[in-house]
Every structure is written in structure tokens, then in C-alpha cells.
Design a protein around this motif. Structure first.
Motif, PDB file in Angstrom:
ATOM      1  N   PHE A   4       0.923  -1.131   0.084  1.00  0.00           N
ATOM      2  CA  PHE A   4       0.182  -0.013  -0.202  1.00  0.00           C
ATOM      3  C   PHE A   4       1.036   0.880  -0.342  1.00  0.00           C
ATOM      4  O   PHE A   4       2.350   1.192   0.384  1.00  0.00           O
ATOM      5  CB  PHE A   4      -0.984   0.170   1.663  1.00  0.00           C
ATOM      6  CG  PHE A   4      -1.706  -1.047   1.645  1.00  0.00           C
ATOM      7  CD1 PHE A   4      -2.965  -1.128   0.828  1.00  0.00           C
ATOM      8  CD2 PHE A   4      -1.288  -2.307   1.872  1.00  0.00           C
ATOM      9  CE1 PHE A   4      -3.751  -1.974   0.647  1.00  0.00           C
ATOM     10  CE2 PHE A   4      -2.530  -2.994   2.395  1.00  0.00           C
ATOM     11  CZ  PHE A   4      -3.766  -3.288   1.263  1.00  0.00           C
ATOM     12  N   ASN A   5      -0.074   2.503  -0.601  1.00  0.00           N
ATOM     13  CA  ASN A   5       1.487   3.856  -0.643  1.00  0.00           C
ATOM     14  C   ASN A   5      -0.061   4.568   0.516  1.00  0.00           C
ATOM     15  O   ASN A   5      -0.930   4.563  -0.128  1.00  0.00           O
ATOM     16  CB  ASN A   5       1.264   3.929  -2.183  1.00  0.00           C
ATOM     17  CG  ASN A   5       2.178   3.686  -2.857  1.00  0.00           C
ATOM     18  OD1 ASN A   5       3.339   3.446  -2.346  1.00  0.00           O
ATOM     19  ND2 ASN A   5       2.123   2.987  -3.960  1.00  0.00           N
ATOM     20  N   CYS A   6       1.010   5.129   1.030  1.00  0.00           N
ATOM     21  CA  CYS A   6       0.613   5.884   2.183  1.00  0.00           C
ATOM     22  C   CYS A   6       1.442   6.749   2.379  1.00  0.00           C
ATOM     23  O   CYS A   6       2.134   6.472   2.854  1.00  0.00           O
ATOM     24  CB  CYS A   6      -0.122   4.496   3.295  1.00  0.00           C
ATOM     25  SG  CYS A   6      -1.388   6.397   4.319  1.00  0.00           S
ATOM     26  N   PHE A   7       0.512   8.935   2.589  1.00  0.00           N
ATOM     27  CA  PHE A   7       1.439   9.416   2.686  1.00  0.00           C
ATOM     28  C   PHE A   7       3.239   9.129   2.280  1.00  0.00           C
ATOM     29  O   PHE A   7       3.872   9.782   2.658  1.00  0.00           O
ATOM     30  CB  PHE A   7       1.942   9.984   4.467  1.00  0.00           C
ATOM     31  CG  PHE A   7       0.388   9.375   5.365  1.00  0.00           C
ATOM     32  CD1 PHE A   7      -0.233  10.835   5.270  1.00  0.00           C
ATOM     33  CD2 PHE A   7       0.054   8.230   6.082  1.00  0.00           C
ATOM     34  CE1 PHE A   7      -1.269  10.529   6.406  1.00  0.00           C
ATOM     35  CE2 PHE A   7      -0.849   8.159   6.932  1.00  0.00           C
ATOM     36  CZ  PHE A   7      -1.603   9.398   6.931  1.00  0.00           C
ATOM     37  N   GLN A  10       6.378   3.377   1.333  1.00  0.00           N
ATOM     38  CA  GLN A  10       5.179   2.398   1.653  1.00  0.00           C
ATOM     39  C   GLN A  10       4.928   0.907   2.351  1.00  0.00           C
ATOM     40  O   GLN A  10       5.916   1.028   3.151  1.00  0.00           O
ATOM     41  CB  GLN A  10       5.402   1.836  -0.390  1.00  0.00           C
ATOM     42  CG  GLN A  10       5.745   1.917  -1.808  1.00  0.00           C
ATOM     43  CD  GLN A  10       6.194   1.383  -2.808  1.00  0.00           C
ATOM     44  OE1 GLN A  10       7.271   0.955  -2.708  1.00  0.00           O
ATOM     45  NE2 GLN A  10       5.537   1.135  -3.393  1.00  0.00           N
ATOM     46  N   TYR A  44      -0.851   2.114  13.036  1.00  0.00           N
ATOM     47  CA  TYR A  44      -1.936   1.383  12.644  1.00  0.00           C
ATOM     48  C   TYR A  44      -2.916   0.414  13.134  1.00  0.00           C
ATOM     49  O   TYR A  44      -2.705  -0.111  14.492  1.00  0.00           O
ATOM     50  CB  TYR A  44      -0.828   0.316  10.790  1.00  0.00           C
ATOM     51  CG  TYR A  44      -0.803  -0.459  12.068  1.00  0.00           C
ATOM     52  CD1 TYR A  44      -1.511  -1.957  11.128  1.00  0.00           C
ATOM     53  CD2 TYR A  44       0.792  -1.018  12.310  1.00  0.00           C
ATOM     54  CE1 TYR A  44      -1.091  -3.001  11.979  1.00  0.00           C
ATOM     55  CE2 TYR A  44       0.505  -1.963  12.685  1.00  0.00           C
ATOM     56  CZ  TYR A  44       0.302  -3.212  12.848  1.00  0.00           C
ATOM     57  OH  TYR A  44       0.476  -4.544  12.927  1.00  0.00           O
ATOM     58  N   ARG A 103      -6.857   0.504   8.984  1.00  0.00           N
ATOM     59  CA  ARG A 103      -6.173   2.642   8.482  1.00  0.00           C
ATOM     60  C   ARG A 103      -4.671   2.477   8.639  1.00  0.00           C
ATOM     61  O   ARG A 103      -4.694   2.108  10.119  1.00  0.00           O
ATOM     62  CB  ARG A 103      -6.926   3.412   8.811  1.00  0.00           C
ATOM     63  CG  ARG A 103      -6.969   3.265  10.429  1.00  0.00           C
ATOM     64  CD  ARG A 103      -7.978   4.692  10.780  1.00  0.00           C
ATOM     65  NE  ARG A 103      -7.430   5.485  12.401  1.00  0.00           N
ATOM     66  CZ  ARG A 103      -7.783   5.906  12.377  1.00  0.00           C
ATOM     67  NH1 ARG A 103      -8.744   6.848  12.021  1.00  0.00           N
ATOM     68  NH2 ARG A 103      -6.757   6.356  13.643  1.00  0.00           N
ATOM     69  N   ILE A 104      -4.096   3.505   8.115  1.00  0.00           N
ATOM     70  CA  ILE A 104      -2.797   3.912   8.859  1.00  0.00           C
ATOM     71  C   ILE A 104      -2.901   5.567   8.848  1.00  0.00           C
ATOM     72  O   ILE A 104      -3.661   6.376   8.043  1.00  0.00           O
ATOM     73  CB  ILE A 104      -1.341   3.340   7.836  1.00  0.00           C
ATOM     74  CG1 ILE A 104      -1.589   1.723   7.226  1.00  0.00           C
ATOM     75  CG2 ILE A 104      -0.501   3.811   8.489  1.00  0.00           C
ATOM     76  CD1 ILE A 104      -1.169   1.878   6.117  1.00  0.00           C
ATOM     77  N   TRP A 105      -2.121   6.024   9.975  1.00  0.00           N
ATOM     78  CA  TRP A 105      -2.247   7.575  10.163  1.00  0.00           C
ATOM     79  C   TRP A 105      -0.913   7.658  11.262  1.00  0.00           C
ATOM     80  O   TRP A 105      -0.065   6.911  11.378  1.00  0.00           O
ATOM     81  CB  TRP A 105      -3.199   7.651  11.770  1.00  0.00           C
ATOM     82  CG  TRP A 105      -3.213   7.397  12.554  1.00  0.00           C
ATOM     83  CD1 TRP A 105      -2.435   7.942  14.097  1.00  0.00           C
ATOM     84  CD2 TRP A 105      -3.828   5.533  13.094  1.00  0.00           C
ATOM     85  NE1 TRP A 105      -2.932   6.889  15.023  1.00  0.00           N
ATOM     86  CE2 TRP A 105      -3.653   5.619  14.608  1.00  0.00           C
ATOM     87  CE3 TRP A 105      -4.879   5.040  12.392  1.00  0.00           C
ATOM     88  CZ2 TRP A 105      -4.132   4.990  14.938  1.00  0.00           C
ATOM     89  CZ3 TRP A 105      -4.444   3.579  13.011  1.00  0.00           C
ATOM     90  CH2 TRP A 105      -4.741   3.577  14.886  1.00  0.00           C
ATOM     91  N   LYS A 106      -0.307   9.112  10.762  1.00  0.00           N
ATOM     92  CA  LYS A 106       0.905   9.862  11.171  1.00  0.00           C
ATOM     93  C   LYS A 106       0.838   9.755  12.524  1.00  0.00           C
ATOM     94  O   LYS A 106      -0.327  10.390  13.226  1.00  0.00           O
ATOM     95  CB  LYS A 106       1.356  10.759  10.338  1.00  0.00           C
ATOM     96  CG  LYS A 106       2.014  10.421   8.923  1.00  0.00           C
ATOM     97  CD  LYS A 106       2.137  11.869   8.591  1.00  0.00           C
ATOM     98  CE  LYS A 106       2.954  12.327   7.119  1.00  0.00           C
ATOM     99  NZ  LYS A 106       3.311  13.154   6.752  1.00  0.00           N
TER     100      LYS A 106
END
Length: 107
Positions: A4-7, A10, A44, A103-106
């Protein structure tokens, strides 16, 4: 394994079957494609469920520098017992069809 690409970075989602002692289990976890220091900038969660029940895992992705075996051996992810995985799949215990969301978050 899915990527997955996020922010602008990868992440790899792993799913595998193995034995925890003598019990068959499935495990899913996220690894960050980069250094551990960068991985710690993210969090995540992963969720699996059905029929009004769910299991949730929340953590920090491990660096891709850590092997999947190392992550698995320290059980740093969502562990789903086989019987529960089959129940979540359809309830009849015949076929594995899990829907894993997350989900992924900073941080």
C-alpha cells in the motif's frame, strides 16, 4: 502480501498461517518499507470480524528490515485462531474468506 502507498510511503500487509504451539492460527501485520526510526512515525490498526463480533489490533508498523519470521515469532500483529477465522468466514467452517480492514495514520 499486499503493498500500500500511504503518505508517500510504502507499507506491506502480510497474512500467513502457522502453528502457535499446537493450535493453527492466522496472523496479519503491517511492515514499513524503510528504517525503524521512520516506521515509528506511523500507527495502524487491523480489524477482522463478522456476525456482530470483531478482533482489532493496533500497533506501530515494523520496519521491512525485520524479517516476517521475527515479527511472527514475537506475535506483533493480529492473531486469529483458526476456528474463529472459519466462523468469521461464513459460519459453516468450510472455507476461509476473511475481510481484513484497517487504517494507517501519522503520529
Amino acid at each position: 502480501m499486499d503493498i500500500f502507498n500511504c503518505f508517500g510511503r510504502q507499507f506491506c500487509l502480510h497474512f500467513e498461517a502457522f502453528f502457535l504451539g499446537t493450535a493453527p492460527v492466522y496472523m496479519t501485520f503491517l511492515r514499513f518499507m524503510g528504517e525503524e526510526s521512520d516506521a515509528k512515525r506511523f500507527s495502524y490498526n487491523l480489524e477482522v470480524g463478522s456476525f456482530g463480533r470483531k478482533l482489532v489490533w493496533q500497533g506501530v508498523p515494523r520496519s521491512i528490515r525485520d524479517s516476517h519470521r521475527k515479527v511472527r515469532d514475537c506475535q506483533d500483529g493480529l492473531i486469529i485462531p483458526r476456528s474463529l477465522a472459519l466462523y468469521f468466514s461464513s459460519g459453516d467452517g468450510q472455507e476461509l474468506k476473511l475481510r481484513i480492514t484497517g487504517r494507517i495514520w501519522k503520529v
